[in-house]
Design a protein around this motif. Structure first.
Motif, PDB file in Angstrom:
ATOM      1  N   PRO A 277       0.801  -1.233   0.000  1.00 46.70           N
ATOM      2  CA  PRO A 277       0.000   0.000   0.000  1.00 46.70           C
ATOM      3  C   PRO A 277       0.830   1.277   0.000  1.00 46.70           C
ATOM      4  O   PRO A 277       0.304   2.346  -0.306  1.00 46.70           O
ATOM      5  N   TYR A 278       2.136   1.197   0.361  1.00 45.54           N
ATOM      6  CA  TYR A 278       2.940   2.415   0.479  1.00 45.54           C
ATOM      7  C   TYR A 278       3.867   2.646  -0.698  1.00 45.54           C
ATOM      8  O   TYR A 278       4.633   3.609  -0.712  1.00 45.54           O
ATOM      9  N   GLY A 279       3.840   1.758  -1.703  1.00 52.31           N
ATOM     10  CA  GLY A 279       4.666   1.946  -2.870  1.00 52.31           C
ATOM     11  C   GLY A 279       6.143   1.779  -2.555  1.00 52.31           C
ATOM     12  O   GLY A 279       6.539   1.041  -1.662  1.00 52.31           O
ATOM     13  N   ILE A 280       6.981   2.481  -3.302  1.00 47.15           N
ATOM     14  CA  ILE A 280       8.423   2.400  -3.117  1.00 47.15           C
ATOM     15  C   ILE A 280       8.833   3.337  -1.980  1.00 47.15           C
ATOM     16  O   ILE A 280       8.566   4.532  -2.011  1.00 47.15           O
ATOM     17  N   GLN A 281       9.494   2.788  -0.987  1.00 49.59           N
ATOM     18  CA  GLN A 281       9.877   3.561   0.196  1.00 49.59           C
ATOM     19  C   GLN A 281      11.353   3.935   0.132  1.00 49.59           C
ATOM     20  O   GLN A 281      12.144   3.267  -0.534  1.00 49.59           O
TER      21      GLN A 281
END
Length: 520
Positions: A277-281
């Motif tokens: 859910p947070y994509g690329i961190q």
């Protein structure tokens, strides 16, 4: 029938390729592993290093349990009756009572253990209740120590992690010294995030220690800028300064002058999950300072490759060429990474992976600290690993492979400032060496602690070297050192005269004559 001319050409080509491959897998600097450095049951995830028994050799705490350097060469053994055999989340060495020896503070549970070693018999006593330390069951994972309020005694910041579910942060704690060896909880710290690391350092070089707190669960990190005034006390103020790291899973961070310009920069160790859910961190970040603010960029821009579980960064001068190299621990069963700083060779900050060439791989690693375990002048590493295995001692072979290179090492003794010199800044110059700045900090990464000795790699420079030590009290020591070696520097006596910062406000100095490099 085979063409002999083609066979000869093919043989020459294969030989050339073999030579290239060989050159890529060897290095003039390398690590050597020693079997049986630690007992099999020495297990834990965090490392703290210092001379506990006063014999001149570095000892080690592994998750709060003491192992003495029994032969002075790196064979460590437990001391069952020393009073430091209970497991804890994290531990740090400090001199809370200013008596000259190293005591131990632990978190998870919070305890103060006084060093009562006498006549070679190592013994620690729990004095928590007597000095105002109380445990409240919080999950303390990050520890940092240093004199924040200018009374000469170390204060202690505890970064607490989550409790009762994911991302449910708990309140951090700041144990502030009362100037008499006791502590009380200071109300200036109000963070209730998922803390994992604490790194104290005087990043703006104004004479007081600032605090950086690494937080997990994409919650953003905290930089507390210290506004110490000896007449009105101290004040910690959270400021952004371009170094918060945004929404990241930060495990631990470390201060150091990465690009050789005299400013104190930072490397931020981030878990970097991809997808979901947070994509690329954000991956590991390099934060370069200029005039009190930071330019923070993903570390790939400086040659560091992405790994999902990068964790604890440790800076050290692996090859004693004068710039800071990097050891990055990595969990999930993956290999840690050793990065050589190419500043000296290329004239600009750039890291190159040297893990295989220097034989520096450790797997499922967490805490890491530096020391000179065999007193040969180069920096060795102790790495705490998972999987129920004992720590790994990586012996640096620079002194054997490159004997013409040397180092200057400083053991500090404070008289007004912290007894072990925490927060002091030292500058080495002259004698053919690069102008270099180093700071002494008690703790980095996620509750990792290196031997409290300042290390300057000077390459093949022969000296004499000029050294200036700026103590947190405002006093200054100036000395000339003839050649490489280990030296003790004692803070001068006399009244404390705190000089003005090198630049107005809380900004980094502009040092006359400091070298600049292309690409900055």
């Amino acid at each position: 029938m085979m063409n002999l001319g083609r066979l000869t050409t093919l043989t020459i080509l294969l030989a050339a390729l073999s030579g290239v491959a060989s050159a890529q897998t060897t290095d003039p600097v390398g690590f050597r592993r020693t079997k049986d450095s630690f007992p099999e049951h020495a297990r834990g995830t965090r490392v703290a290093i210092g001379d506990v028994d006063g014999d001149g050799d570095p000892d080690v705490l592994i998750s709060g349990r003491l192992l003495l350097n029994s032969d002075g060469k790196g064979t460590f053994r437990y001391v069952p009756k020393a009073g430091l055999n209970r497991f804890c989340r994290a531990a740090i060495l400090l001199d809370y009572d200013r008596d000259g020896d190293l005591d131990v503070f632990t978190s998870g549970p919070d305890r103060m253990m006084r060093n009562d070693t006498k006549q070679g018999v190592v013994r620690f006593t729990d004095v928590s209740a007597a000095v105002g330390i109380s445990d409240d069951g919080l999950p303390g994972e990050g520890l940092g120590a240093g004199d924040l309020n200018g009374d000469g005694y170390p204060d202690i910041y505890v970064a607490n992690y989550e409790l009762g579910g994911l991302a449910r942060g708990t309140a951090d704690k700041l144990y502030l010294s009362n100037g008499r060896g006791g502590y009380y909880l200071d109300s200036q710290v109000a963070s209730r995030l998922c803390g994992r690391g604490v790194n104290m350092g005087d990043f703006d070089q104004d004479g007081d220690l600032d605090v950086f707190v690494s937080n997990y669960r994409l919650q953003g990190n905290l930089l507390y800028v210290n506004q110490l005034d000896q007449s009105r006390g101290y004040s910690l103020r959270a400021e952004e300064r371009g170094i918060s790291g945004g929404a990241a899973h930060t495990i631990g961070s470390v201060w150091g002058d990465l690009d050789g310009d005299g400013d104190i920069d930072m490397i931020m160790g981030n878990f970097s999950h991809r997808g979901g859910p947070y994509g690329i961190q954000p991956m590991v970040m390099v934060c370069l300072q200029s005039a009190g603010r930071f330019s923070s960029r993903w570390a790939r821009d400086y040659g560091i490759t992405w790994r999902e579980p990068h964790s604890n960064p440790t800076l050290f001068d692996m090859d004693d060429d004068g710039d800071l190299d990097l050891y990055l621990t990595t969990t999930y069963g993956q290999s840690a990474d050793v990065y050589r700083n190419r500043l000296v060779e290329d004239g600009a900050l750039r890291f190159r992976n040297a893990t295989t060439r220097v034989r520096g791989a450790t797997y499922d690693a967490w805490g890491c600290g530096t020391l000179d375990v065999d007193n040969d002048g180069d920096q060795d590493l102790i790495v705490a690993v998972g999987g129920g295995r004992p720590p790994v001692l990586l012996r640096n072979e620079r002194a054997q492979r490159m004997p013409k290179r040397q180092s200057v090492r400083l053991r500090l003794r404070g008289t007004t400032s912290d007894r072990w010199g925490a927060g002091a800044t030292a500058i080495l110059s002259g004698g053919g060496a690069r102008r270099t700045v180093r700071q002494l900090n008690l703790g980095h990464g996620t509750s990792s602690q290196s031997e409290p000795i300042l290390h300057f790699g000077v390459g093949k420079a022969q000296g004499p070297f000029q050294v200036e030590v700026r103590w947190p009290s405002g006093k200054i020591s100036k000395l000339k050192i003839k050649s490489g070696g280990l030296y003790q520097v004692t803070e001068p006596k006399g009244p404390v005269v705190r000089p003005a910062p090198w630049a107005s406000g809380s900004t980094s100095p502009t040092v006359p004559g400091w070298p600049t490099y292309p690409g900055r």
